[in-house]
Design an enzyme around this catalytic site. Structure first.
Site, PDB file in Angstrom:
ATOM      1  N   LYS A 208       0.840  -1.268  -0.075  1.00 33.97           N
ATOM      2  CA  LYS A 208       0.053  -0.243   0.160  1.00 33.97           C
ATOM      3  C   LYS A 208       0.980   1.310  -0.113  1.00 33.97           C
ATOM      4  CE  LYS A 208      -3.463   2.465   2.825  1.00 33.97           C
ATOM      5  NZ  LYS A 208      -4.431   2.084   3.964  1.00 33.97           N
ATOM      6  N   GLU A 214      10.417  -4.715   4.592  1.00 37.17           N
ATOM      7  CA  GLU A 214      10.566  -6.137   4.114  1.00 37.17           C
ATOM      8  C   GLU A 214      10.264  -6.377   2.648  1.00 37.17           C
ATOM      9  OE1 GLU A 214       8.856  -4.710   6.633  1.00 37.17           O
ATOM     10  OE2 GLU A 214       9.173  -6.272   8.493  1.00 37.17           O
ATOM     11  N   GLU A 355      -4.809  -6.640  14.768  1.00 39.36           N
ATOM     12  CA  GLU A 355      -4.221  -5.446  14.454  1.00 39.36           C
ATOM     13  C   GLU A 355      -5.425  -4.439  14.371  1.00 39.36           C
ATOM     14  OE1 GLU A 355      -0.617  -4.341  11.420  1.00 39.36           O
ATOM     15  OE2 GLU A 355      -2.517  -4.495  10.287  1.00 39.36           O
ATOM     16  N   HIS A 386      -5.083 -33.328  17.735  1.00 38.56           N
ATOM     17  CA  HIS A 386      -3.854 -34.245  18.262  1.00 38.56           C
ATOM     18  C   HIS A 386      -2.729 -33.458  18.590  1.00 38.56           C
ATOM     19  CE1 HIS A 386      -5.799 -37.737  17.014  1.00 38.56           C
ATOM     20  NE2 HIS A 386      -6.252 -37.042  15.955  1.00 38.56           N
TER      21      HIS A 386
HETATM   22  O1  F6P Z   1       3.265  -2.780   9.840  1.00 44.90           O
HETATM   23  C1  F6P Z   1       1.895  -3.024   9.646  1.00 44.90           C
HETATM   24  C2  F6P Z   1       1.202  -2.753   8.066  1.00 44.90           C
HETATM   25  O2  F6P Z   1       1.244  -1.268   8.140  1.00 44.90           O
HETATM   26  C3  F6P Z   1       0.003  -3.424   8.026  1.00 44.90           C
HETATM   27  O3  F6P Z   1      -1.097  -2.701   8.444  1.00 44.90           O
HETATM   28  C4  F6P Z   1       0.094  -3.552   6.606  1.00 44.90           C
HETATM   29  O4  F6P Z   1      -0.909  -4.720   6.064  1.00 44.90           O
HETATM   30  C5  F6P Z   1       1.351  -3.960   6.298  1.00 44.90           C
HETATM   31  O5  F6P Z   1       2.220  -3.407   7.229  1.00 44.90           O
HETATM   32  C6  F6P Z   1       2.158  -3.776   4.880  1.00 44.90           C
HETATM   33  O6  F6P Z   1       1.911  -2.505   4.535  1.00 44.90           O
HETATM   34  P1  F6P Z   1       2.258  -2.080   3.012  1.00 44.90           P
HETATM   35  O7  F6P Z   1       1.076  -2.649   2.242  1.00 44.90           O
HETATM   36  O8  F6P Z   1       2.210  -0.530   3.038  1.00 44.90           O
HETATM   37  O9  F6P Z   1       3.501  -2.636   2.655  1.00 44.90           O
END
Ligand code: F6P
Length: 540
Positions: A208, A214, A355, A386
Site C-alpha cells: 500500500k 521487508e 491489528e 492431536h
Molecule cells: O506494519 C503493519 C502494516 O502497516 C500493516 O497494516 C500492513 O498490512 C502491512 O504493514 C504492509 O504494509 P504495506 O502494504 O504498506 O507494505
C-alpha cells in the site's frame, strides 16, 4: 456530545449482574431446559448455517448483548462506515473496504467524489491484465509466456493473497505456479525462487505504502535476481507489476505506472484482499471467479447493513466475542477450520482481528478499564485435535472456539469427509457437555482415574457450516469476520482501523540497522547493547 463510557452503560451493568447467574449454569441445564435450543440459537443466512447454541447464554443474555449494541450506537456507526465518514479518526480516513465489492450502480461519495467507478476501473484493468497472463498472450522479455507468479508483500499485502490462494486452490489455473514472499529473512525469497526462471516469472510487488522495509528489500532482491538472468533493464516492464497507493514510489523503484494497479488510503491493509492487492488471487482463479468472491463479500455487507441485529451474523458473532472477552475474561478465540484449503485462514484472521482491535485507548484517548481484542489463533482440524485440543477440553482456560466446516468436500475420497465432519460435530458436543464422574463410574473407570478422565464441559463454541467452499462463500466468511471485528470495536469504543502499535519497532530497527555494521558507540540499554555486540562479533 461526551461518550458514555462502556462501564456506565445500563446494558453493560446489567450484563455484569447477569453474568454472575450465567457463570453458574452448565450448558447441560440450558439444553435440558429448551429441547429446541439447537434451533433457537441458530441463524441460517447468506448460505451459512451459524449454530451458536453451544454458548453460555440464554435469551436474556442475548437481549442484553443486543441492548449493549444499541446503546453503543452500532447502527449509526455502521451506517457512518458504509457512507464514507472518516471513522478512522486517528488517521482522519474513511473506512470503505465495502466499496471494493460495491455493485457498479452504487454511489459512495467521499469528499464529493463517487468512489465506485474508480473501484470498477481498477477491477477492469486487473481483469484485462489477468486474461493476458492466463492466456499466455502476455509475453516475458524473451518472448515466453508467464508460468510463475511471485507475490511480494507483507501483512495485509501478503496474508489475504496467500490465504485466498490456498483457500481457492481448487479453482486455480493449475499450469501457473504461485509463490508468496513476505519475510525479510532472505531464506523466504531464495526458497521461493530457487527453481524458477526469470523469463517465465512475474513479480507482483504488493505494498500500500511502497515503503515497507521487508517488501522493498525483497523487491530489490527480485529485481537483482531477474536482471542477473535477463541482463537488461527493459526486462523489468515485462516481469514486474505493482499494487500500491503510492505511484511516485512505484515509479522511483523502476516499475512503469502503466503496470501499477492502484487503490486508495481508505482501504486498510488488513481489509485489502479484495482490492488490487487481490491481483494474485484474480490471476489464480480468473476474473469471473474473482467477481464471485466480491459478490460474496458484498452480499454479507448488505446482510450486515440491513438485517435486524438479532438475526445479523456479524453482530451475533461479534457480541459473543465481547461476552467471553469482557465478562468471562477469556483471553483468546480459537478458529478451527475443518477444511484443509482454509489452512491459512486463522493466520489471516490474526491480522484482521488483532491489528484492528489490539488497542488500549478509546476514540477519545482514555485508557480503557475493560478488556479489548482477544488473541485469535488456530489450525485446521483435525490436526489441532492431536496437539492443543487437550488444553481446550481439560485445561484451566476458557477458550471459545469457532468450528468451520462444509457439507460437501471439493475432493471426494472414500470416507474422508464423513470422518472429518464427524469430528466437527463431536468436538463441539464434547466441549459443551463433557463427561461426568457418574458416567465414568457407570463405565467402571477406576476411581483413581475418574478426576483425570472427567470432562467438565461447558466450553463454548460456534459451528459455522456452508455447502462447500467456493469463492463466494470465502467472500462471505471473510466479510463475516471483518464486520464482527467492527461490532467489537464499536462496543469497545476504539479505533479498529489504525495500527500505531507497529511503529515503534520499525523505528528502532531502522536505528539499529547501521549499528550492526559499524563500531559506533551503542547507547541502548545494557541488554540491547550486548545483543548487538554479540552480533557484531560474529559478523566481522
Ligand atoms: O506494519 C503493519 C502494516 O502497516 C500493516 O497494516 C500492513 O498490512 C502491512 O504493514 C504492509 O504494509 P504495506 O502494504 O504498506 O507494505
Amino acid at each position: 456530545m461526551a461518550e458514555t463510557l462502556l462501564r456506565d452503560m445500563p446494558a453493560f451493568k446489567a450484563l455484569e449482574a447477569h453474568y454472575s447467574e450465567i457463570e453458574k449454569k452448565h450448558m447441560r441445564e440450558l439444553f435440558a431446559a429448551d429441547p429446541k435450543r439447537g434451533e433457537t440459537f441458530a441463524i441460517s443466512a447468506e448460505g451459512l448455517y451459524f449454530d451458536y447454541s453451544k454458548n453460555r447464554i440464554t435469551a436474556e443474555t442475548l437481549k442484553l448483548l443486543l441492548q449493549l449494541a444499541e446503546e453503543s450506537g452500532l447502527k449509526a456507526k455502521l451506517d457512518a462506515m458504509f457512507s464514507g465518514e472518516k471513522i478512522n479518526i486517528t488517521e482522519d480516513r474513511a473506512v470503505l473496504h465495502v466499496a471494493l465489492r460495491s455493485t457498479p450502480d452504487q454511489v459512495i461519495n467521499l469528499d464529493g467524489v463517487n468512489q465506485v467507478p474508480l473501484v470498477h476501473e481498477v477491477l477492469d484493468a486487473m481483469s484485462a491484465f489477468s486474461e493476458k497472463i492466463r492466456s499466455g498472450e502476455w509475453k516475458g522479455y524473451t518472448g515466453k509466456p508467464i508460468k510463475n507468479i511471485v507475490n511480494i508483500g507483507i501483512g495485509g499485502s501478503d496474508l489475504g493473497p496467500v490465504m485466498a490462494y490456498e483457500a481457492l486452490r481448487h479453482y486455480t489455473q493449475r499450469d501457473l505456479t504461485f509463490r508468496f514472499v513476505s519475510n525479510v529473512d532472505s531464506t523466504d525469497f531464495v526458497e521461493a525462487t530457487h527453481d524458477l526462471k526469470a523469463d517465465e516469472t512475474l513479480f507482483i510487488v504488493a505494498s500500500k505504502t511502497f515503503t515497507t522495509l521487508e517488501t522493498m528489500t525483497n523487491a530489490n532482491s527480485a529485481r537483482a535476481w531477474a536482471l542477473a538472468q535477463l541482463k537488461d533493464d527493459a526486462a523489468i516492464a515485462k516481469h514486474f507489476v505493482a499494487l500500491s497507493t503510492n505511484a511516485a514510489a512505484v515509479s522511483k523503484f523502476g516499475i512503469d505506472t502503466a503496470n501499477m494497479f492502484g487503490f486508495w488510503d481508505w482501504v486498510g491493509g488488513r481489509y485489502s484482499m479484495d482490492s488490487a492487492i487481490g491481483l494474485s488471487t484474480m490471476l489464480a482463479i480468473g476474473p469471473d471467479q474473482f467477481k464471485e468472491l466480491l459478490a460474496g463479500f458484498h452480499s454479507m455487507d448488505v446482510h450486515f447493513q440491513t438485517t435486524e441485529l438479532s438475526k445479523n451474523l456479524p453482530v451475533i458473532l461479534g457480541l459473543l466475542t465481547v461476552w467471553y472477552n469482557d465478562f468471562f475474561n477469556a483471553q483468546t478465540v480459537a478458529v478451527l477450520p475443518y477444511e484443509q484449503y482454509l489452512k491459512r485462514f486463522p493466520a489471516y484472521l490474526q491480522q484482521l482481528t488483532m491489528e484492528s482491535n489490539g488497542k488500549h485507548v478509546t476514540l477519545s484517548g482514555h485508557h480503557v478499564d475493560y478488556e479489548t481484542g482477544p488473541i485469535f489463533w488456530g489450525e485446521p482440524g483435525t490436526n489441532g485435535q492431536h496437539s492443543f485440543y487437550q488444553l481446550i477440553h481439560q485445561g484451566t482456560k476458557l477458550i471459545p472456539c469457532d468450528f468451520i466446516g462444509f457439507f460437501e468436500t471439493l475432493n471426494p475420497l472414500g470416507d474422508h469427509h464423513k470422518f472429518l465432519m464427524s469430528n466437527v460435530f463431536a468436538q463441539a458436543e464434547a466441549l459443551a457437555f463433557g463427561k461426568t464422574p457418574d458416567e465414568l463410574k457407570a463405565e467402571k473407570v477406576p476411581e483413581a482415574l475418574i478426576p483425570h478422565k472427567t470432562f467438565e464441559g461447558n466450553r463454548p463454541s460456534n459451528v459455522i457450516l456452508a455447502d462447500k467452499l467456493t469463492p463466494e462463500i470465502l467472500g462471505k466468511l471473510v466479510a463475516l469476520y471483518e464486520h464482527s471485528v467492527f461490532v467489537q470495536g464499536c462496543i469497545w469504543q476504539i479505533d479498529s482501523f489504525d495500527q500505531w502499535g507497529v511503529e515503534l519497532g520499525k523505528v528502532l530497527a531502522n536505528r539499529i540497522i547501521p549499528e550492526l555494521s559499524s563500531d559506533s558507540e551503542l547507547k541502548h540499554d545494557s541488554s540491547t547493547n550486548k545483543l548487538i555486540e554479540l552480533y557484531r562479533a560474529k559478523n566481522k
